[in-house]
Design an enzyme around this catalytic site. Structure first.
Site, short mmCIF file in Angstrom:
data_model
loop_
_atom_site.label_atom_id
_atom_site.label_comp_id
_atom_site.label_asym_id
_atom_site.label_seq_id
_atom_site.Cartn_x
_atom_site.Cartn_y
_atom_site.Cartn_z
N TYR A 33 0.83 -1.20 0.00
CA TYR A 33 0.00 0.00 0.00
C TYR A 33 0.86 1.25 0.00
O TYR A 33 2.07 1.18 0.21
CB TYR A 33 -0.96 -0.01 1.19
CG TYR A 33 -0.32 0.31 2.53
CD1 TYR A 33 0.50 -0.61 3.17
CD2 TYR A 33 -0.54 1.53 3.16
CE1 TYR A 33 1.07 -0.32 4.40
CE2 TYR A 33 0.02 1.83 4.39
CZ TYR A 33 0.83 0.90 5.01
OH TYR A 33 1.40 1.19 6.22
N ARG A 52 8.21 4.19 -4.64
CA ARG A 52 8.29 3.17 -3.58
C ARG A 52 7.28 2.05 -3.84
O ARG A 52 7.56 0.87 -3.57
CB ARG A 52 8.07 3.77 -2.21
CG ARG A 52 8.27 2.73 -1.10
CD ARG A 52 8.20 3.30 0.28
NE ARG A 52 6.92 3.93 0.53
CZ ARG A 52 6.65 4.69 1.59
NH1 ARG A 52 7.60 4.95 2.48
NH2 ARG A 52 5.47 5.23 1.74
N LYS A 150 6.50 -2.10 1.89
CA LYS A 150 5.34 -1.52 2.56
C LYS A 150 4.14 -2.45 2.40
O LYS A 150 3.23 -2.20 1.60
CB LYS A 150 5.06 -0.12 2.00
CG LYS A 150 4.16 0.72 2.90
CD LYS A 150 4.20 2.17 2.47
CE LYS A 150 3.13 3.01 3.12
NZ LYS A 150 3.28 3.19 4.56
N GLU A 182 12.01 2.26 14.36
CA GLU A 182 11.13 3.34 13.87
C GLU A 182 9.86 3.34 14.70
O GLU A 182 9.68 2.51 15.60
CB GLU A 182 10.83 3.14 12.39
CG GLU A 182 10.17 1.80 12.08
CD GLU A 182 10.05 1.49 10.60
OE1 GLU A 182 9.97 2.42 9.77
OE2 GLU A 182 10.01 0.29 10.27
N1 PLP Z 1 7.73 3.61 8.98
C1 PLP Z 1 6.62 2.86 9.00
C2 PLP Z 1 6.63 1.55 9.69
C3 PLP Z 1 5.45 3.33 8.37
O1 PLP Z 1 4.32 2.57 8.39
C4 PLP Z 1 5.45 4.60 7.73
C5 PLP Z 1 4.26 5.11 7.05
O2 PLP Z 1 3.23 4.49 7.00
C6 PLP Z 1 6.64 5.34 7.76
C7 PLP Z 1 7.77 4.82 8.38
C8 PLP Z 1 6.72 6.70 7.11
O3 PLP Z 1 6.75 6.58 5.72
P1 PLP Z 1 6.22 7.77 4.79
O4 PLP Z 1 6.99 9.00 5.20
O5 PLP Z 1 6.55 7.33 3.42
O6 PLP Z 1 4.76 7.92 5.06
#
Ligand code: PLP
Length: 286
Positions: A33, A52, A150, A182
């Site tokens: 997603y 991505r 993702k 994270e």
């Molecule tokens: N890390 C995780 C585990 C996430 O699920 C997300 C976003 O959903 C992010 C980091 C941040 O990614 P982005 O800046 O592309 O939204």
């Protein structure tokens, strides 16, 4: 009022949108997603998210059924039809619905399932949370080893958010071998003086699209960036901390495991980065 959503080529009221019970994402979390934010009715960092998406699909050998122009047209039509000024577009691509349950991947010509919908979020950029900051707890990171893809396997991040809520906090930072990986749905940062510290890219974390933009803009603004792991103790001793994601942009963190940072209010580096990020991304929105 019901939304118009997109399912496999059709634009339908949400009540009429249907996906098979044999869909691989439903049975096996076999899907990926993206979430793209919308400000002023325009898409923030659309190409970053699409790049991505392609990478996630390639890693899982799922065919990308649409071209960039088709993806963009769907995003724009949903934003327009649903009257989104500030909000999000969620997209999901799965390995499709082969008509039965089997661990083996279905034949390569099985059409992927494509679903998109909008979420209306007035006041997304002017968020009250950004003014006061959020509180995080730390939890163990027990996710699988390909967090750079993702996927829709979000059960543990979802449980992490609930653990944070039960502790009276807003989110959780996950820790592996003593170091923060994270946040449950965001990348994590600490600030010491003029230096921003965040974990380096690897399969251990999602390669945040917001992270890439924020680090580029920080460097352009002569801030120092250090990409390395940090511990919870180091975070608790930092001047500031923040998270980034497509839906929260740059969000201050003012408490880590009960310890207030920098007086418990958002710090100057975080506040400036949020302003720079929002300004620059609005300018580049499509
Ligand atoms: N890390 C995780 C585990 C996430 O699920 C997300 C976003 O959903 C992010 C980091 C941040 O990614 P982005 O800046 O592309 O939204």
């Amino acid at each position: 009022m019901s939304r118009i959503v997109y399912v496999n080529g059709d634009y339908l009221p949400e009540e009429e949108a249907k996906v098979s019970i044999f869909d691989r994402a439903f049975l096996m979390a076999d899907g990926v997603y993206e979430v793209t934010s919308v400000l002023g009715g325009r898409l923030i960092d659309f190409d970053g998210h699409l790049t991505r998406l392609q990478r996630s699909l390639d890693e899982l050998e799922i065919r990308n059924p649409l071209s960039r122009e088709e993806w963009l047209a769907i995003h724009r039509r949903l934003v327009a039809e649903n009257g989104i000024d500030e909000g999000l577009v969620y997209l999901q691509v799965t390995r499709g619905a082969p008509g039965d349950r089997d661990f083996a991947f279905p034949p390569a010509d099985t059409p992927p399932t494509v679903v998109l919908f909008t979420q209306n979020k007035p006041g997304l950029a002017d968020s009250p949370a950004a003014k006061v900051g959020i509180k995080v707890i730390s939890i163990e990171d027990i996710r699988w080893g390909r967090r750079d893809i993702k996927t829709v396997q979000l059960l543990y991040p979802s449980m992490g958010k609930m653990m944070a809520k039960k502790a009276g906090c807003d989110d959780a930072w996950m820790v592996e071998d003593g170091f923060v990986t994270e946040g449950t749905s965001n990348n994590a940062y600490i600030v010491k003086g003029n230096r921003i510290i965040t974990r380096q890219l690897s399969n251990d974390i999602l390669h945040g699209i917001t992270r890439a933009a924020v680090l580029r803009l920080a460097r352009e603004a002569q801030m120092e960036v250090e990409e390395r792991p940090f511990t919870i103790a180091e975070a608790q001793a930092a001047d500031e901390a923040f998270i980034t994601s497509a839906s929260t942009f740059v969000m201050p963190v003012v408490e880590v495991d009960g310890v207030a940072l920098g007086g418990g209010t958002p710090g100057p580096v975080t506040t400036r980065l949020r302003e720079i990020y929002l300004d620059e991304m609005r300018k580049a929105a499509i």
